[in-house]
Design an enzyme around this catalytic site. Structure first.
Site, PDB file in Angstrom:
ATOM      1  N   CYS A 178      -2.569  31.906  15.358  1.00  0.00           N
ATOM      2  CA  CYS A 178      -2.154  33.153  15.987  1.00  0.00           C
ATOM      3  C   CYS A 178      -1.161  33.842  15.044  1.00  0.00           C
ATOM      4  O   CYS A 178      -0.119  33.269  14.716  1.00  0.00           O
ATOM      5  CB  CYS A 178      -1.490  32.847  17.329  1.00  0.00           C
ATOM      6  SG  CYS A 178      -0.593  34.272  17.963  1.00  0.00           S
TER       7      CYS A 178
ATOM      8  N   GLU B  72     -15.147 -12.222   2.075  1.00  0.00           N
ATOM      9  CA  GLU B  72     -14.072 -11.251   1.800  1.00  0.00           C
ATOM     10  C   GLU B  72     -14.067 -10.246   2.930  1.00  0.00           C
ATOM     11  O   GLU B  72     -15.087 -10.058   3.590  1.00  0.00           O
ATOM     12  CB  GLU B  72     -14.391 -10.455   0.521  1.00  0.00           C
ATOM     13  CG  GLU B  72     -14.378 -11.270  -0.724  1.00  0.00           C
ATOM     14  CD  GLU B  72     -15.084 -10.543  -1.868  1.00  0.00           C
ATOM     15  OE1 GLU B  72     -15.187  -9.294  -1.845  1.00  0.00           O
ATOM     16  OE2 GLU B  72     -15.554 -11.238  -2.770  1.00  0.00           O
TER      17      GLU B  72
ATOM     18  N   TYR C 118     -13.633  -5.773  -6.219  1.00  0.00           N
ATOM     19  CA  TYR C 118     -14.354  -6.901  -5.618  1.00  0.00           C
ATOM     20  C   TYR C 118     -15.622  -7.337  -6.347  1.00  0.00           C
ATOM     21  O   TYR C 118     -16.341  -8.197  -5.848  1.00  0.00           O
ATOM     22  CB  TYR C 118     -14.683  -6.615  -4.144  1.00  0.00           C
ATOM     23  CG  TYR C 118     -15.377  -5.295  -3.894  1.00  0.00           C
ATOM     24  CD1 TYR C 118     -16.614  -5.007  -4.446  1.00  0.00           C
ATOM     25  CD2 TYR C 118     -14.775  -4.340  -3.082  1.00  0.00           C
ATOM     26  CE1 TYR C 118     -17.236  -3.807  -4.204  1.00  0.00           C
ATOM     27  CE2 TYR C 118     -15.396  -3.130  -2.832  1.00  0.00           C
ATOM     28  CZ  TYR C 118     -16.626  -2.868  -3.401  1.00  0.00           C
ATOM     29  OH  TYR C 118     -17.234  -1.679  -3.166  1.00  0.00           O
TER      30      TYR C 118
END
Ligand code: IVH
Length: 675
Positions: free
Chosen positions: A424, A113, A225
């Site tokens: 800034c 896989e 999985y």
């Protein structure tokens, strides 16, 4: 190597490994590549092999790296969540198959896989319902992130397919697809926020957020999985995954059974390049013994199974020299350090510049001018500096120091608590901020004004024809046509483009104003929540925050923007030029927690006027009705609710919801949509 030296080096390696594990798993800010990390680990393994007396139970060779944090409740894993041994060469894979063959006495079937590059998750289902989602943590216990995982649409909350197991654990990898990641970063940049370094970091950071609503707005996906449980449907990994797929779990189509190691090696070489066409990041291949019985026979080491291994593809890195660093000031005032490098070839393109993200990144790297640096192409387009080769640093090298003052206008820079960026604050007079805002205003995603791009804006600015976005609408044809690079035709085009923009959609105009933290999505939410800009200007912070996905950071920025008389002046001059700032007559089609609900509002409320409350309901997808009827979903009840409405509600059995309950309902979107 003497024992004393080995002890000292082992200590140093353990410190380094612990630090890099923390950066990877907890801070989501790794500064070295996986490959570099594995080199440190294998050096420690070698030392421990030669001097076993130096092995300690807490050595990183014995334990998996930990992602545990203090913010989440912790939950025990029923089956330990191990890691995988990493290899980088085919001969290591062959060695692995030899070990397996010896252990079993035969050559087994393997499953290949891809190794998805995200964060692992363990999902537990009981009686067919998702009851917990836990991160790997230290392998034994993990962080309980169930609320966050529930927002991922591809993870089923209930399993309904007949024949499915009712109680089991399934593990997988949560990730963010590459294109979604890029869109998400573009949106962050447009809001003046620091981008994520790569999709993995973005996924790992997202899953540990404390607000599930923000998690829900992020494009998380999941591949499963590994199925674990008492009475699994099959005696092998492949068939179990196929069963899980048939129950509604998302599994990858790229999975292959291989007889013998030659099939495995063919899979490795096929996917080395093909994986780059996929929509998500992968960093290797996981090779697993298919039979569960064979897996049991082979067992695990302290850290990883003996029946599986990860083959990692070499990442795309190159070494070069840091020449200088530019500190670029963006339109929101954010100061971004960008490294100028000796040109070097990396993955087919010549790289001259690399992103340094922010001052933390410079400090983490301890960067000096002239350093030999390693750059890497990850998921993002601009490469990043991942490492400094300290052995090549000259003694005289000067540290890269983040400036205290704006490099453009000299104003002292500010860094807000909890934010990674310096900015800034000289919003009105810092030149790149002014021109940057005008360029943003005319840009494609904002008002998309034809004929006006960065160059033309600079030209108009340097000729003192514009000082802010409103000035654009007071330009005269002869002023434009008289400019060097323009002529009659361009002047006409520009004026036509400006004219057309007066009727652009309301949310684009809000986005175009360039309010800090208001990106495209937030602009849409604000436009849906407030029928016109005057309602937004006069709204209290709490009312703004009651909109979906809007928190104090955004509401403060919006309030600050409209508190500035110069901005109010710009808006009135835009209006005087014919620009409208209002949404179309509201259709009740917004999608949100109240979609499909018909709601009656009655009485008066503490935090809102009735009109504001109605706007909120519409923004959340609800429909307003003036009177109570059988089709009323519920009534938002204020003080002094009319007695006739109350009686009718009682008669029809319609639920009353008070102000606090109502706020909770729209705040908890999308988790609580059960009403
Ligand atoms: S199986 C016993 N399969 O890689 C370990 N893991 O380095 C079983 N990963 O923690 C893991 N893709 O987060 C497996 N197809 C795949 C994977 C995969 C990515 C991750 C997972 C694991 C890590 C190990």
């Amino acid at each position: 190597m003497k024992l004393a030296d080995a002890r000292e080096r082992a200590g140093e390696l353990r410190r380094l490994i612990a630090e890099h594990n923390h950066r990877y798993y907890v801070l989501n800010q790794p500064v070295i590549s996986d490959f570099e990390f594995d080199i440190l680990l294998s050096e420690l393994e070698t030392i421990e092999k030669i001097f076993p007396e130096l092995i300690t139970p807490d050595s990183p060779t014995m334990r998996v790296g930990s992602d545990l944090t203090e913010e989440f409740r912790q939950a025990q894993h029923r089956w330990p969540m191990l890691s995988l041994g990493n290899t980088y060469s085919e001969s290591d894979v062959t060695d692995f198959s030899e070990r397996v063959r010896k252990g079993l006495g035969y050559e087994p079937e393997y499953v290949c896989e891809l190794k998805y590059d995200g964060v692992s998750i363990s999902l537990t289902y009981e009686a067919g319902r998702l009851i917990s989602a836990v991160t790997r943590g230290d392998g034994t216990r993990g962080d309980d992130v169930t609320m966050n995982v529930r927002t991922i649409r591809s993870i089923p909350l209930r399993i309904t397919s007949p024949g499915a197991l009712s109680s089991f654990t399934i593990r997988g990898e949560i990730y963010i697809p590459r294109s979604e990641f890029e869109a998400m970063n573009a949106e962050r940049l447009s809001r003046g926020e620091a981008p994520f370094a790569n999709p993995r970091n973005a996924a790992a950071g997202t899953i540990k957020l404390l607000d599930p609503k923000i998690v829900a707005s992020r494009p998380l996906e999941c591949f499963l999985y590994n199925l674990l449980g008492e009475h699994l449907p099959a005696d092998n990994h492949f068939d179990n995954l196929m069963a899980a797929r048939s129950w509604g779990f998302r599994t990858s189509e790229i999975i292959e059974r291989c007889t013998g190691i030659s099939g495995v090696l063919a899979f490795l070489s096929r996917w080395e390049n093909e994986r780059k066409q996929l929509t998500y990041d992968t960093d290797g291949v996981v090779i697993k013994v298919n039979s569960l019985e064979a897996q049991r026979m082979l067992g695990n080491t302290a850290k990883s199974p003996r029946w599986a291994i990860a083959y990692k593809y070499a990442s795309e890195q190159a070494g070069t020299e840091l020449i200088s660093v530019d500190f670029q000031v963006g339109r929101t005032g954010n100061v971004t350090p960008v490294a100028n490098l000796m040109p070097v070839l990396l993955a087919g393109t010549t790289v001259k510049r690399a992103s340094l993200h922010n001052s933390d990144q410079i400090d983490i790297l301890g960067l000096c001018y002239g350093d030999r640096v390693i750059i890497e192409k990850g998921g993002e387009i601009i490469p990043k500096i991942v490492e400094v080769d300290l052995s090549l640093r000259k003694d005289s090298a000067a540290r890269v120091v983040f400036p205290n003052e704006c490099p453009e206008c000299g104003t002292a820079l500010v860094r807000n608590e909890g934010e990674a960026n310096h900015y800034c604050p000289n919003y009105l007079h810092c030149p790149p901020q002014i021109t940057g805002r005008i360029v943003h205003f005319v840009s494609r995603k904002a008002l998309d004004i034809e004929g006006l791009g960065e160059e033309t804006i600079e030209l108009l600015w340097s000729n003192s024809l514009i000082h802010n976005v409103a000035d654009l609408y007071y330009l005269r044809h002869e002023q434009l046509a008289a400019l060097d690079r323009l002529g009659n035709k361009s002047a006409s085009n520009i004026l036509a483009g400006l004219n057309k923009s007066l009727t652009a959609p309301y949310h684009r105009k809000l986005f175009a104003l360039g309010i800090r933290h208001v990106g495209e999505t937030v602009a849409k939410t604000l436009a849906a929540g407030f029928p016109n800009i005057d309602a937004l200007i006069s709204a209290d912070a709490e009312v703004i925050e009651s909109l979906p996905d809007i928190g104090p950071r955004i509401s403060t920025s919006v309030k600050e923007y409209f508190a500035d008389p110069d901005n109010i002046e710009i808006i009135s001059r835009l209006k005087a030029a014919g620009m409208t700032f209002e949404g179309p007559a509201r259709e009740m089609t917004a999608k949100g927690p109240l979609s499909g609900k018909t709601i009656v509002v009655s009485g008066s409320f503490q935090n809102f006027t009735r009109e504001e409350l109605k706007s909120l309901i519409e923004a959340a997808g609800g429909k307003i009705a003036g009177s109570v009827s059988g089709s009323t979903s519920f009534i938002v009840e204020g003080s002094e609710m009319g007695p006739a409405k109350r009686a009718k509600a009682a008669e029809l059995g319609i639920k009353l919801v008070n102000e606090a309950e109502f706020l909770k309902m729209i705040k908890e979107w999308p988790l609580d949509t059960t009403m």
